[in-house]
Scaffold this active site. Sequence first.
Site, PDB file in Angstrom:
ATOM      1  N   GLY A   1       7.428   8.194  -1.241  1.00  0.00           N
ATOM      2  CA  GLY A   1       6.426   8.126  -2.177  1.00  0.00           C
ATOM      3  C   GLY A   1       5.321   8.370  -2.278  1.00  0.00           C
ATOM      4  O   GLY A   1       4.812   8.058  -1.042  1.00  0.00           O
ATOM      5  N   CYS A   2       4.387   9.036  -2.989  1.00  0.00           N
ATOM      6  CA  CYS A   2       2.450   9.392  -3.309  1.00  0.00           C
ATOM      7  C   CYS A   2       1.636   7.812  -2.466  1.00  0.00           C
ATOM      8  O   CYS A   2       1.559   8.297  -1.130  1.00  0.00           O
ATOM      9  CB  CYS A   2       2.454   9.929  -4.083  1.00  0.00           C
ATOM     10  SG  CYS A   2       2.569   8.633  -6.073  1.00  0.00           S
ATOM     11  N   TYR A   3       1.745   7.250  -3.094  1.00  0.00           N
ATOM     12  CA  TYR A   3       1.186   5.798  -3.012  1.00  0.00           C
ATOM     13  C   TYR A   3       1.843   5.470  -1.937  1.00  0.00           C
ATOM     14  O   TYR A   3       1.187   5.066  -0.459  1.00  0.00           O
ATOM     15  CB  TYR A   3       1.141   4.212  -4.044  1.00  0.00           C
ATOM     16  CG  TYR A   3       0.541   4.752  -5.038  1.00  0.00           C
ATOM     17  CD1 TYR A   3      -0.878   5.112  -5.474  1.00  0.00           C
ATOM     18  CD2 TYR A   3       1.117   4.563  -6.371  1.00  0.00           C
ATOM     19  CE1 TYR A   3      -2.010   5.039  -6.708  1.00  0.00           C
ATOM     20  CE2 TYR A   3       0.849   4.504  -7.427  1.00  0.00           C
ATOM     21  CZ  TYR A   3      -1.189   5.235  -7.315  1.00  0.00           C
ATOM     22  OH  TYR A   3      -0.608   5.307  -8.739  1.00  0.00           O
TER      23      TYR A   3
ATOM     24  N   THR B   1       2.820   7.004   0.694  1.00  0.00           N
ATOM     25  CA  THR B   1       2.773   7.827   2.454  1.00  0.00           C
ATOM     26  C   THR B   1       1.010   7.539   2.658  1.00  0.00           C
ATOM     27  O   THR B   1       0.902   7.481   3.945  1.00  0.00           O
ATOM     28  CB  THR B   1       2.128   9.995   2.025  1.00  0.00           C
ATOM     29  OG1 THR B   1       4.155   9.634   1.292  1.00  0.00           O
ATOM     30  CG2 THR B   1       2.033  11.087   2.467  1.00  0.00           C
TER      31      THR B   1
END
Length: 318
Positions: free
Chosen positions: A164-166, A168
């Site tokens: 996931g972006c957050y 990462t």
Amino acid sequence: RGRAVSHCSRRPWLAFGYPMLSLLLASSPSFTARPLPPPRARCTPDVLMAAVFIDGEAGTTGLQVRGRLSTRDDIDLITLPEESRKDPAARAEAINKADAVILCLPDAAAIEAAALVAADNDRTVLIDASTAHRTNAEWAYGFPELSGAQRSKIAASKRIANPGCYATGFISLLGPLVGAGAVRREARLVTSAVSGYSGGGNPLIAVYEGAEHEPWGAYGFSLSHKHLPEMAAFSGLDRPPIFMPAVGDFAQGMVVSVPLHYDSDLEPAFAEGEGVGPSPAHRPLGHSPPARPRPRSLALAALATSPCRRCPRPRRPL
């Protein structure tokens, strides 16, 4: 594992045992849908190409993945007619025909798609952009910078869950600190983040690209954000942090912050070690960055370091 076709690539053969496509997708929640570029022409000589099927290519993430892969001349994209995109039989045929499948689907649909792989198919690699399989022990978490062992696991896996972006950003910060003993596993932390609006898909894009909207908006007040399980599992913490996400008036980009009390230099934790990727930017204890003009609002603060909503070029400092 592919088939011989004509093309003129200077690129080496892309081995799907490696996490290139997983890394490509790592920022997918922050993509913005744009018109697809025309496919690149192919010529001689003959060389093997990888067949790739994007399940969910009509969505925000799928469009961006297809746009990037369609410019490559070492990848043969499998595409279903619009009327067959939700047909289980057509999808199953495409999935089992492909060398690699990228799932750009909601969680439940991604689980269903993974089940369409034939029992005797030990060839097709699945890369899932959803949260459905990120903490599933049978799937490799697609974050090779965690360690050399993680990179090897991804390279050998047929099932790769894209981070996931957050998550990462959070794992990049906390993983080295927990691994070095600078932060205890039982630490109770709070983290905040501001993301570009395209991560919310077409509905949120329509809001922020409309005539009137707020410059910033917080969400996740139930403290049950879908990235929390992986944030704990791969940072080394024994429980997730309190997470406060927000959306800013910029299309792409993200800032993740983890405030910590500390009385010793954390720099050694970020030194090159087992991890195979670049270490996060850091400054020695007590060092202050050069002063910059103060933005006139939170929205401008985000825009100061984010790409333009219309193109990938960074903005000039405000």
